[in-house]
Design a protein around this motif. Sequence first.
Motif, PDB file in Angstrom:
ATOM      1  N   VAL A 441     -46.431 -10.924  69.120  1.00  0.00           N
ATOM      2  CA  VAL A 441     -47.178  -9.726  68.721  1.00  0.00           C
ATOM      3  C   VAL A 441     -48.533 -10.171  68.175  1.00  0.00           C
ATOM      4  CG1 VAL A 441     -45.073  -8.449  68.157  1.00  0.00           C
ATOM      5  CG2 VAL A 441     -46.299  -9.657  66.334  1.00  0.00           C
ATOM      6  N   TRP A 442     -49.480  -9.236  68.177  1.00  0.00           N
ATOM      7  CA  TRP A 442     -50.783  -9.439  67.549  1.00  0.00           C
ATOM      8  C   TRP A 442     -50.904  -8.465  66.395  1.00  0.00           C
ATOM      9  CZ3 TRP A 442     -54.439  -9.417  72.487  1.00  0.00           C
ATOM     10  CH2 TRP A 442     -54.127 -10.528  73.275  1.00  0.00           C
ATOM     11  N   ALA A 443     -51.691  -8.820  65.405  1.00  0.00           N
ATOM     12  CA  ALA A 443     -51.850  -7.955  64.222  1.00  0.00           C
ATOM     13  C   ALA A 443     -53.321  -7.865  63.837  1.00  0.00           C
ATOM     14  CB  ALA A 443     -51.030  -8.482  63.054  1.00  0.00           C
ATOM     15  N   GLY A 444     -53.684  -6.758  63.237  1.00  0.00           N
ATOM     16  CA  GLY A 444     -55.038  -6.568  62.733  1.00  0.00           C
ATOM     17  C   GLY A 444     -54.977  -6.052  61.310  1.00  0.00           C
ATOM     18  N   TYR A 445     -55.899  -6.529  60.461  1.00  0.00           N
ATOM     19  CA  TYR A 445     -55.885  -6.118  59.060  1.00  0.00           C
ATOM     20  C   TYR A 445     -57.284  -5.708  58.619  1.00  0.00           C
ATOM     21  CZ  TYR A 445     -54.753  -5.936  54.117  1.00  0.00           C
ATOM     22  OH  TYR A 445     -54.555  -5.503  52.828  1.00  0.00           O
ATOM     23  N   ASP A 446     -57.371  -4.530  58.058  1.00  0.00           N
ATOM     24  CA  ASP A 446     -58.614  -4.041  57.456  1.00  0.00           C
ATOM     25  C   ASP A 446     -58.362  -3.977  55.956  1.00  0.00           C
ATOM     26  OD1 ASP A 446     -61.298  -2.989  57.718  1.00  0.00           O
ATOM     27  OD2 ASP A 446     -60.483  -1.079  57.069  1.00  0.00           O
ATOM     28  N   PRO A 447     -59.008  -4.833  55.143  1.00  0.00           N
ATOM     29  CA  PRO A 447     -58.652  -4.946  53.715  1.00  0.00           C
ATOM     30  C   PRO A 447     -59.142  -3.780  52.876  1.00  0.00           C
ATOM     31  CG  PRO A 447     -60.516  -6.344  54.203  1.00  0.00           C
ATOM     32  CD  PRO A 447     -60.072  -5.780  55.521  1.00  0.00           C
ATOM     33  N   GLN A 448     -58.548  -3.670  51.710  1.00  0.00           N
ATOM     34  CA  GLN A 448     -58.973  -2.667  50.741  1.00  0.00           C
ATOM     35  C   GLN A 448     -60.208  -3.160  50.014  1.00  0.00           C
ATOM     36  OE1 GLN A 448     -55.932  -1.342  48.036  1.00  0.00           O
ATOM     37  NE2 GLN A 448     -57.414  -0.925  46.430  1.00  0.00           N
ATOM     38  N   GLU A 449     -61.183  -2.284  49.866  1.00  0.00           N
ATOM     39  CA  GLU A 449     -62.389  -2.622  49.122  1.00  0.00           C
ATOM     40  C   GLU A 449     -62.299  -1.992  47.739  1.00  0.00           C
ATOM     41  OE1 GLU A 449     -64.576  -4.708  49.932  1.00  0.00           O
ATOM     42  OE2 GLU A 449     -64.029  -5.035  52.016  1.00  0.00           O
ATOM     43  N   SER A 450     -62.228  -2.807  46.719  1.00  0.00           N
ATOM     44  CA  SER A 450     -62.054  -2.305  45.349  1.00  0.00           C
ATOM     45  C   SER A 450     -63.227  -1.462  44.903  1.00  0.00           C
ATOM     46  CB  SER A 450     -61.848  -3.478  44.384  1.00  0.00           C
ATOM     47  OG  SER A 450     -62.935  -4.383  44.469  1.00  0.00           O
ATOM     48  N   GLU A 451     -64.433  -1.753  45.450  1.00  0.00           N
ATOM     49  CA  GLU A 451     -65.611  -1.016  44.998  1.00  0.00           C
ATOM     50  C   GLU A 451     -65.587   0.436  45.460  1.00  0.00           C
ATOM     51  OE1 GLU A 451     -65.694  -3.763  46.833  1.00  0.00           O
ATOM     52  OE2 GLU A 451     -66.354  -5.325  45.441  1.00  0.00           O
ATOM     53  N   THR A 452     -65.085   0.683  46.675  1.00  0.00           N
ATOM     54  CA  THR A 452     -65.118   2.029  47.227  1.00  0.00           C
ATOM     55  C   THR A 452     -63.782   2.746  47.111  1.00  0.00           C
ATOM     56  OG1 THR A 452     -64.514   1.235  49.428  1.00  0.00           O
ATOM     57  CG2 THR A 452     -66.865   1.343  48.909  1.00  0.00           C
ATOM     58  N   GLY A 453     -62.719   2.003  46.801  1.00  0.00           N
ATOM     59  CA  GLY A 453     -61.408   2.632  46.702  1.00  0.00           C
ATOM     60  C   GLY A 453     -60.763   2.903  48.050  1.00  0.00           C
ATOM     61  N   ASP A 454     -61.306   2.281  49.132  1.00  0.00           N
ATOM     62  CA  ASP A 454     -60.731   2.498  50.448  1.00  0.00           C
ATOM     63  C   ASP A 454     -59.301   1.966  50.511  1.00  0.00           C
ATOM     64  OD1 ASP A 454     -63.130   3.506  51.347  1.00  0.00           O
ATOM     65  OD2 ASP A 454     -63.870   1.567  52.024  1.00  0.00           O
ATOM     66  N   GLY A 504     -56.188 -10.725  63.201  1.00  0.00           N
ATOM     67  CA  GLY A 504     -57.617 -10.534  62.976  1.00  0.00           C
ATOM     68  C   GLY A 504     -57.867  -9.853  61.651  1.00  0.00           C
ATOM     69  N   ILE A 505     -58.683 -10.466  60.767  1.00  0.00           N
ATOM     70  CA  ILE A 505     -58.925  -9.948  59.418  1.00  0.00           C
ATOM     71  C   ILE A 505     -60.422  -9.765  59.194  1.00  0.00           C
ATOM     72  CG2 ILE A 505     -58.692 -10.421  56.947  1.00  0.00           C
ATOM     73  CD1 ILE A 505     -56.297 -12.144  57.543  1.00  0.00           C
ATOM     74  N   ALA A 600     -58.367  -1.574  61.975  1.00  0.00           N
ATOM     75  CA  ALA A 600     -57.329  -2.609  62.082  1.00  0.00           C
ATOM     76  C   ALA A 600     -56.823  -2.726  63.521  1.00  0.00           C
ATOM     77  CB  ALA A 600     -56.175  -2.283  61.132  1.00  0.00           C
ATOM     78  N   THR A 601     -56.692  -1.583  64.193  1.00  0.00           N
ATOM     79  CA  THR A 601     -56.281  -1.598  65.601  1.00  0.00           C
ATOM     80  C   THR A 601     -57.330  -2.288  66.462  1.00  0.00           C
ATOM     81  OG1 THR A 601     -55.052   0.475  65.288  1.00  0.00           O
ATOM     82  CG2 THR A 601     -55.584  -0.160  67.553  1.00  0.00           C
ATOM     83  N   MET A 602     -58.614  -2.003  66.178  1.00  0.00           N
ATOM     84  CA  MET A 602     -59.683  -2.616  66.972  1.00  0.00           C
ATOM     85  C   MET A 602     -59.766  -4.122  66.750  1.00  0.00           C
ATOM     86  SD  MET A 602     -62.742   0.219  67.127  1.00  0.00           S
ATOM     87  CE  MET A 602     -62.555   1.060  65.555  1.00  0.00           C
TER      88      MET A 602
END
Length: 624
Positions: A441-454, A504-505, A600-602
Amino acid sequence: MVPIMQLPTPPMPHPDAVSAAWKFDPRRHARSLYWRGWGVTQIADEFALHAVVSDKGTPIPRPTIESWRQRDKWDEAPSIRKIEDGLEIRLLTLIAKEKKTPADLVEMDALARQIESLARVRRFEQPGGHSGDLNDKVGNRNAGPRKKAKKNHFTAEQAAELKRIFLEGCFDYQVRWWEEKDRRTRMILKSRQIGATYFFAFEALMDAIETGRNQIFLSASKAQAHQFRSYIVGFAKLVGVALAGDPMLITSDLRPTEEAAAELHFLGTNFRTAQGRSGNFYFDEFFWVHSFEELNKVASGMATHKKWRKTYFSTPSTIAHPAYPYWTGERRNKRRKKADQIEIDVSHEALAAGSLGPDRVWRNIVNIRDADLAGCDLFDIEELEDEYPADEFANLYMCEFVDDSLSAFKFNDLIACGCDSLIEWEDFNPEAARPYGARAVWAGYDPQESETGDNAALVIAAPPLREGAPFRILERHQLRGLDFEQQAEFIRAVLARYTCTYLGIDAQGVGSGVYQLLAKPGAMPGCAVAKIEYSLELKAQMIMKAQNVVRRARLAFDSSFLDIVSAFVSIKKTLTTSGRNVTFKAGRGGNDGHADLAWATMHILMNEPLDGKEKPRGTMEIIE
């Protein structure tokens, strides 16, 4: 024995407040406290504190309680009697409650079973006791044949109690839906998380019990349809009925025994498997399904006879969805003379209380503020408004449709990527220890940004098995409130169930820490951890690749993954601050975050070249 000072003080009911279900008896209550570890002096002090008096109206002194202890031989009572006493008091306390919660009813059922079990033990211990006293299945060999309990059957008493329990806990808008349940066609536009699926599962169960009509549940996928089944099984347990089967067959004392059992069918939106059935149907999240026109033809056919009822309910998607003309009435006006056309007011003001339109469809809008005014106190609306951008809040909670004309991705292209994974993906079992076996499997990760609260997002996908085949999204997760170490640990734990060969991160901001932890030698064995650093050019390339994949239907995910669709639709083309370049952005915050699931999907899709052909590999793959 546990020291007295460690025992909690049980509440002392005021004699005037005790229900008739349990007349307050000081002598019995004193015995109960004693069996729980209280001393005689402590009981006397407690009685004095709460002004508990005898039948003559005089205070109860310590010597009186001591005489009760000796005369009634409290110390010599067997353990089973002490346990029975505690169970009975708790059960009577719950019975005395005027308004019971579902949790209260579940506890009452469990307590009643415990009392029954102890009664069996008592019979067994008496002279003449036998093993049948402990287990009905063993029984008394000299007894006559036992009548087998009916499967999936409700007595009249159970049906009445279930109806009372549920309707007493309904919010005002749910009561309105119940009052309109005999309408031939209902269409309801609703906020997220206001209990619509929960309510209609109950409504359908009661209709099956009372009328014997079949009930059919349609959802975006089989897994989503089974949410109805889960609720229905839970409702039946409240009155001691264990339901089983799919389709589920239900009988009751409210109908003649010669009548056929009511059938409950739980279906995904594969209209080819939905044909051939008839009954009331409930169409869940109909604004989010692919091929609505074709599916609705089959669904409407199920309810052709005038005795059947049709209920459509959903959160809004976009005005481009094929169901939108049905909601507005435009679909009915097609191919009709102008004189025969109708106008339907679908504004919130017109439909907040529900309204029967000229097309004989009863419509209702219930947004989050309507739900709040109707008694649904499950939300902190101000907090939700802070978390979500105005346009997302309006769509998710205020029942406003989205115009996807400015989106980088078209809604109808995305919902066409939905599938019924439980049926179509035979090589994937989400309940297994290794859901996808040893395959990569492949995985993608989009991290949380503490500054924006995403939010942060992790997406796991099965890469194409052959050139041109689809990427299949197996799992997706959203995180909030974690630091970079916690995020890295979460990723490691989830991916431990898979053979992940690529991750991918986004390595900007907090993502830099996540990347460094996971890219360390030995942190992710057999996995190539890719560092992604955003730029205008890279963003445009990622979007272009994803558009190509979506347009060619090379992305697949379970149709219940509505958040994936929302995330992609929320990405819009815009100009940079300088106004010189084009970029892509999305609103901040909320379940869609800044489209974190889409990014994350991209991160996964970009591991395949733009032309979709296999990359030449310079690393070794480990195959188990």
